[in-house]
Design an enzyme around this catalytic site. Structure first.
Site, short mmCIF file in Angstrom:
data_model
loop_
_atom_site.label_atom_id
_atom_site.label_comp_id
_atom_site.label_asym_id
_atom_site.label_seq_id
_atom_site.Cartn_x
_atom_site.Cartn_y
_atom_site.Cartn_z
CB SER A 176 -83.54 98.30 29.35
OG SER A 176 -84.56 98.32 28.38
CG ASP A 280 -88.47 104.68 30.02
OD1 ASP A 280 -89.01 104.27 28.96
OD2 ASP A 280 -87.79 103.95 30.76
CG HIS A 310 -85.36 103.26 27.90
ND1 HIS A 310 -86.06 102.72 28.96
CD2 HIS A 310 -84.66 102.23 27.37
CE1 HIS A 310 -85.81 101.43 29.06
NE2 HIS A 310 -84.95 101.11 28.10
#
Length: 344
Positions: A176, A280, A310
Site C-alpha cells: 500500500s 482493490d 486491499h
C-alpha cells in the site's frame, strides 16, 4: 465476479474486523486534517521484539536516528547453515502514510512470514507519519536507513545478523503506502547508484497493492464503492494529509507517471514485481504503474489475484496470502545476483 460485487466472500469474523478497522480509522481522521492518535492506539496492538526465536524468527529493534524516531525492526531466521549469506529485504509498511508501525502486530506478523518464507534478513522501517510529517519525509527516512546499512551500521547493531546479510542482494518490499515509498526510495538509490554506495545494491523491488493515485476517478474507484478498507473518501483524506501543502493528487509523489512526472527513469532502477487485487479500488493506478515501467524500458512483472481485496496479505489464513509469500520468494530467488557477478 458479479458486476455488483465489491468484495469476495468473507467470514463473519473478517467482515467484523474490517468494519471495525474502517470505522476507527475514519473516526481518527479529523476534519481539520489531524489524526486522533489515542483513538488509533485502541486498535493498533503492538508486539515487543524478542531475541528468543518465535515461529523460526528472532527480532530486534535497531535505532538509526532517535531525534526523529527513525528505527527498524530486524527479523532474522533462527535456522541458518554455516557460511550462508541471506538476501536483505527492506520493508515499508502500509497505513496510508499515517498509521501503524513495524511493531504493530499486523506488520510484525507479515514481516515474520516474509523472513521465514523467503529465508531473508528483513529490515522493517519505522518512518515518520503524516500529517505530522509530510512528503518527502517518508522517502528521506527510507534512504537514511539504506545509508545506515550501506555504512556498516548493522555490524555494530547486530554483528551476527550483519554476518548473514548480503547487502549486494538487497530488495525493497512494501505494501500500500509502503509500495509507494518503495518506488521513490528506489529512484533515489538509483540516482546515486554509480559510485554513491559502498556495499548496498538493489536487486529488485516488490510493490504489494501500491498506493498511487491522481485527480482522475478511475473505473475501479467508481465501481468498487463499498470495497473493504479502501474508499475514495479515505484515500482523498490521506493524500491531503501526506502531500506537500497545496499539492493535488497529480503531484508526482502520488501520480508517478502522470502529467507532472519526469519522463526518464534512472538506468539503475531495479526490476519490479507489482501485486494487484481484483477487489482493490486502487487497481487501475497499480496497473498504470506497471505499464509505465514497461513503457520506459524497465523490467516489471504483474501478479494479479482476482479475488483479493486491499490488504488481503494481512490475513495469513487466506490462500492468496500464502501464495503471495511464495511469489515474493520466487522473485527474490530469481533476481539475486549470481556469485560471479559479485566477483566471488
Amino acid at each position: 465476479m458479479s458486476p455488483a460485487a465489491v468484495a469476495p466472500p468473507l467470514s463473519r469474523t473478517k467482515r467484523f474486523v474490517i468494519a471495525a478497522v474502517s470505522a476507527i480509522n475514519d473516526a481518527a481522521c479529523r476534519s481539520d486534517g489531524t489524526v486522533n492518535r489515542r483513538l488509533v492506539s485502541l486498535l493498533d496492538a503492538r508486539v515487543a521484539a524478542s531475541a528468543k526465536p518465535f515461529r523460526g524468527v528472532r527480532t530486534a529493534d535497531v535505532p538509526v536516528d532517535l531525534s526523529r524516531d527513525l528505527w527498524f525492526r530486524l527479523f532474522v531466521p533462527s535456522s541458518v547453515s554455516d557460511g550462508e549469506r541471506l538476501p536483505v529485504i527492506v520493508f515499508f509498511h502500509g497505513g496510508g502514510f499515517a498509521f501503524l508501525s513495524p511493531d504493530s502486530y499486523l506488520f510484525d506478523d507479515v514481516c515474520r512470514r516474509i523472513c521465514r518464507t523467503v529465508h531473508a534478513v528483513v529490515v522493517s522501517v519505522n518512518y515518520r507519519l503524516a500529517p505530522e510529517h509530510r512528503c518527502p519525509a517518508q522517502y528521506e527516512d527510507g534512504v537514511h536507513v539504506l545509508r545506515f546499512l550501506d555504512g556498516g551500521g548493522l555490524l555494530y547493531a547486530d554483528p551476527s545478523a550483519a554476518d548473514l546479510a548480503d547487502l549486494s542482494s538487497c530488495f525493497l518490499v512494501g505494501d500500500s503506502a509502503g509500495g509507494n515509498i518503495v518506488h521513490h526510495v528506489a529512484r533515489r538509490w538509483a540516482a546515486d547508484a554509480d559510485g554513491g554506495w559502498k556495499r548496498l545494491r538493489l536487486a529488485g523491488m516488490v510493490l504489494i497493492q501500491p498506493y498511487f493515485g491522481g485527480e482522475e476517478r478511475t473505473e475501479a474507484e467508481l465501481r468498487l464503492v463499498g470495497a473493504p478498507l479502501v474508499s475514495v473518501e479515505r484515500t482523498d483524506w490521506l493524500w491531503r494529509a501526506f502531500l506537500p501543502e497545496g499539492a493535488d493528487r497529480d503531484h508526482e509523489a502520488s501520480n508517478v507517471f502522470g502529467p507532472r512526472a519526469v519522463e526518464e527513469l534512472e538506468e539503475a532502477l531495479p526490476a519490479a514485481m507489482v501485486v494487484v487485487g481484483g477487489f482493490d479500488p486502487l487497481q487501475d493506478w497499480q496497473r498504470r504503474y506497471y505499464k509505465g515501467l514497461r513503457a520506459r524500458g524497465k523490467s516489471a512483472r504483474l501478479v494479479e489475484y482476482p479475488e483479493a481485496f486491499h490488504s488481503f496479505y494481512s490475513f495469513p489464513d487466506l490462500k492468496q496470502s500464502t501464495v503471495l509469500m511464495e511469489e515474493i520468494k520466487s522473485f527474490v530467488d530469481s533476481h539475486r545476483p549470481r556469485k560471479e557477478e559479485d566477483g566471488e
